[in-house]
Write a protein that holds these residues in place. Structure first.
Motif, short mmCIF file in Angstrom:
data_model
loop_
_atom_site.label_atom_id
_atom_site.label_comp_id
_atom_site.label_asym_id
_atom_site.label_seq_id
_atom_site.Cartn_x
_atom_site.Cartn_y
_atom_site.Cartn_z
N GLY A 272 -31.92 -53.52 -12.70
CA GLY A 272 -32.81 -53.33 -13.54
C GLY A 272 -33.82 -54.95 -13.13
N LEU A 273 -32.51 -55.59 -13.30
CA LEU A 273 -33.88 -56.89 -13.73
C LEU A 273 -33.47 -57.23 -12.02
N LEU A 274 -33.17 -57.02 -10.96
CA LEU A 274 -33.50 -57.01 -9.68
C LEU A 274 -34.38 -56.24 -9.06
N ALA A 275 -34.79 -55.45 -10.37
CA ALA A 275 -35.99 -54.66 -9.83
C ALA A 275 -37.36 -55.67 -10.31
N HIS A 276 -37.26 -56.20 -11.22
CA HIS A 276 -38.18 -56.64 -12.05
C HIS A 276 -38.98 -58.00 -11.42
N PRO A 277 -39.93 -57.87 -11.47
CA PRO A 277 -40.44 -59.17 -10.10
C PRO A 277 -40.93 -60.08 -10.94
N GLN A 278 -41.20 -59.79 -12.69
CA GLN A 278 -40.94 -61.38 -13.51
C GLN A 278 -39.98 -61.86 -13.56
N VAL A 279 -38.87 -61.51 -12.98
CA VAL A 279 -37.71 -62.22 -13.82
C VAL A 279 -36.80 -63.55 -12.86
N VAL A 280 -36.76 -64.23 -12.64
CA VAL A 280 -36.14 -65.37 -12.21
C VAL A 280 -34.48 -65.35 -12.13
N LEU A 281 -34.09 -64.88 -10.78
CA LEU A 281 -32.67 -65.26 -10.68
C LEU A 281 -32.38 -66.32 -9.85
N ALA A 282 -31.13 -67.19 -10.38
CA ALA A 282 -30.44 -67.72 -9.93
C ALA A 282 -29.09 -67.46 -9.63
N PRO A 283 -28.29 -67.55 -8.49
CA PRO A 283 -26.79 -67.20 -8.37
C PRO A 283 -25.67 -68.07 -9.04
N HIS A 284 -26.77 -68.72 -9.99
CA HIS A 284 -24.88 -69.61 -10.86
C HIS A 284 -24.85 -71.25 -10.76
N LEU A 285 -26.35 -71.42 -9.99
CA LEU A 285 -26.05 -73.05 -9.87
C LEU A 285 -26.09 -74.07 -10.48
N GLY A 286 -26.16 -73.73 -12.27
CA GLY A 286 -26.17 -75.06 -13.33
C GLY A 286 -25.19 -76.54 -12.65
N SER A 287 -24.17 -76.75 -11.93
CA SER A 287 -23.95 -77.82 -12.13
C SER A 287 -24.75 -77.46 -10.30
N ALA A 288 -24.83 -77.12 -9.22
CA ALA A 288 -24.86 -77.44 -7.86
C ALA A 288 -25.76 -78.36 -7.65
N THR A 289 -25.52 -79.72 -8.01
CA THR A 289 -25.73 -80.81 -7.16
C THR A 289 -24.57 -81.37 -6.69
N GLN A 290 -24.66 -82.14 -6.02
CA GLN A 290 -24.40 -82.54 -4.13
C GLN A 290 -22.94 -83.47 -5.82
N GLU A 291 -23.69 -84.32 -6.23
CA GLU A 291 -23.06 -85.57 -7.17
C GLU A 291 -22.36 -84.36 -7.66
N THR A 292 -23.09 -83.80 -9.14
CA THR A 292 -22.14 -83.57 -9.84
C THR A 292 -20.68 -82.20 -9.45
N ARG A 293 -20.74 -82.09 -8.62
CA ARG A 293 -20.13 -81.16 -7.86
C ARG A 293 -18.71 -82.03 -7.32
N ASN A 294 -18.73 -83.12 -6.86
CA ASN A 294 -18.50 -84.00 -6.48
C ASN A 294 -17.73 -84.92 -8.01
N GLU A 295 -18.40 -85.09 -8.73
CA GLU A 295 -17.90 -85.69 -10.36
C GLU A 295 -16.84 -84.87 -10.88
N MET A 296 -17.63 -83.16 -10.72
CA MET A 296 -16.53 -82.56 -11.21
C MET A 296 -15.49 -82.27 -10.91
#
Ligand code: DGY
Length: 323
Positions: A272-296
């Motif tokens: 139902g989330l996949l089908a709804h046009p006004q739902v914006v989906l990201a694949p668990h990217l909260g910390s996904a910057t190069q700098e952040t992932r290195n620092e983690m």
């Protein structure tokens, strides 16, 4: 020299530095490790470096009889049975602080994308549907000056509040504890009950950890309390929201949109989330910057090295194990 098992190759150089002093074994596949592979990897390891997708429950902990440290490559640690680890005197580390800005940026990005319908616009153009400027094309709610309710006002919630100040938003927050008056003043944020936050906010952004108390905190009843046309943003943990209820509320038109980075059953996303046009989906990217992932990775390695020297790192979740 300690035996250290890592369930995935991590970005940056931190693991290489650790491998100069210890026997570091990294699970080689670019996919989540299975239970069997995990148990095999930790059977004689003293340190486990895990991902948020690894379930480190009592059974897993018992599969590693020599474990002294579990270092989780995430700020959230709902995947680990910390009580069980503590009972076995195993130190548990996480990655607070270093991912605050990246996570807040993503939450605000989802808020803007959902309100201003950016992914829908992108799809519209790519499908060749754009016939030219149109006064009524893809209208969404105004963001500037609206009310943002932040549920969970720790580091990331506060960083989202700072971004909202730039948009002239009115800020409400709910948290286990009220913030000190100085921080409230600096953020211009008002402490309210969860009910008031839900009924008064145009945007609700979730930043609480997943615990037995916050599981399905956002459910059918709380979604119904939200303002008609409101937008829900979840970058915390999927199970804070009852996804069936969210889909129903979106389909009924009560909510305008949602921006999601986390899901109840990752990587499976509710149809139902996949089908709804006004739902914006990201694949668990909260910390996904190069700098952040290195620092983690560096933060975990520093924590492990500190514990080996009998020092207490700031990112130790269960300091009670230190005698
Ligand atoms: C965390 O670290 O808990 C985040 O969910 C990663 O994006």
């Amino acid at each position: 020299m300690a035996k250290i098992f890592v369930t995935r190759q991590l970005p940056g150089q931190a693991l290489e530095a650790l491998a100069q002093e210890h026997d570091v074994q990294i699970f080689p596949e670019p996919r989540p490790i299975t239970e069997k592979e995990l148990y095999e990897g930790i059977k004689d390891a003293e340190v486990l470096i895990s991902l948020l997708t690894d379930r480190i429950d009592s059974k897993a902990i018992q599969a590693g009889p020599n474990l002294k440290i579990i270092a989780n490559y995430a700020v959230g640690y709902n995947n680990i049975d910390v009580d069980w680890a503590t009972a076995f005197d195993i130190a548990v580390l996480n990655t607070p602080g270093v991912l605050t800005d990246a996570s807040a940026d993503l939450a605000f990005g989802l808020l803007l994308a959902a309100a201003r319908r950016i992914p829908e616009g992108d799809r519209f153009i790519r499908k060749g549907q754009w016939k030219g400027w149109d006064p009524s094309l893809l209208l969404g709610p105004h963001v500037s000056g609206k009310t943002l309710g932040i549920l969970g006002m720790g580091r990331i919630g506060q960083a989202v509040a700072k971004r909202a100040i730039g948009f002239g938003m009115k800020l409400l927050y709910s948290n286990q504890r009220q913030l000190p008056a100085g921080i409230e003043r600096e953020l211009g944020a008002e402490f309210v009950t969860v009910n008031d936050l839900l009924t008064q906010s145009d945007f609700v952004s979730l930043h609480c950890p997943l615990t037995p108390e916050t599981k399905h905190l956002i459910n059918r009843k709380s979604l119904a309390q939200m303002k008609p046309g409101a937008i829900l943003i979840n970058t915390a943990r999927g199970a804070v929201v009852d996804e069936d209820a969210l889909v129903e509320t979106l389909q009924s038109g009560h909510l305008f949109a949602a921006g999601l980075d986390v899901y109840e059953d990752e990587p499976n996303v509710h149809p139902g989330l996949l089908a709804h046009p006004q739902v914006v989906l990201a694949p668990h990217l909260g910390s996904a910057t190069q700098e952040t992932r290195n620092e983690m990775a560096s933060l975990l390695v520093r924590g492990i090295q500190a514990l080996f020297k009998n020092k207490v790192p700031n990112n130790l979740i269960n300091p009670e194990i230190i005698k």
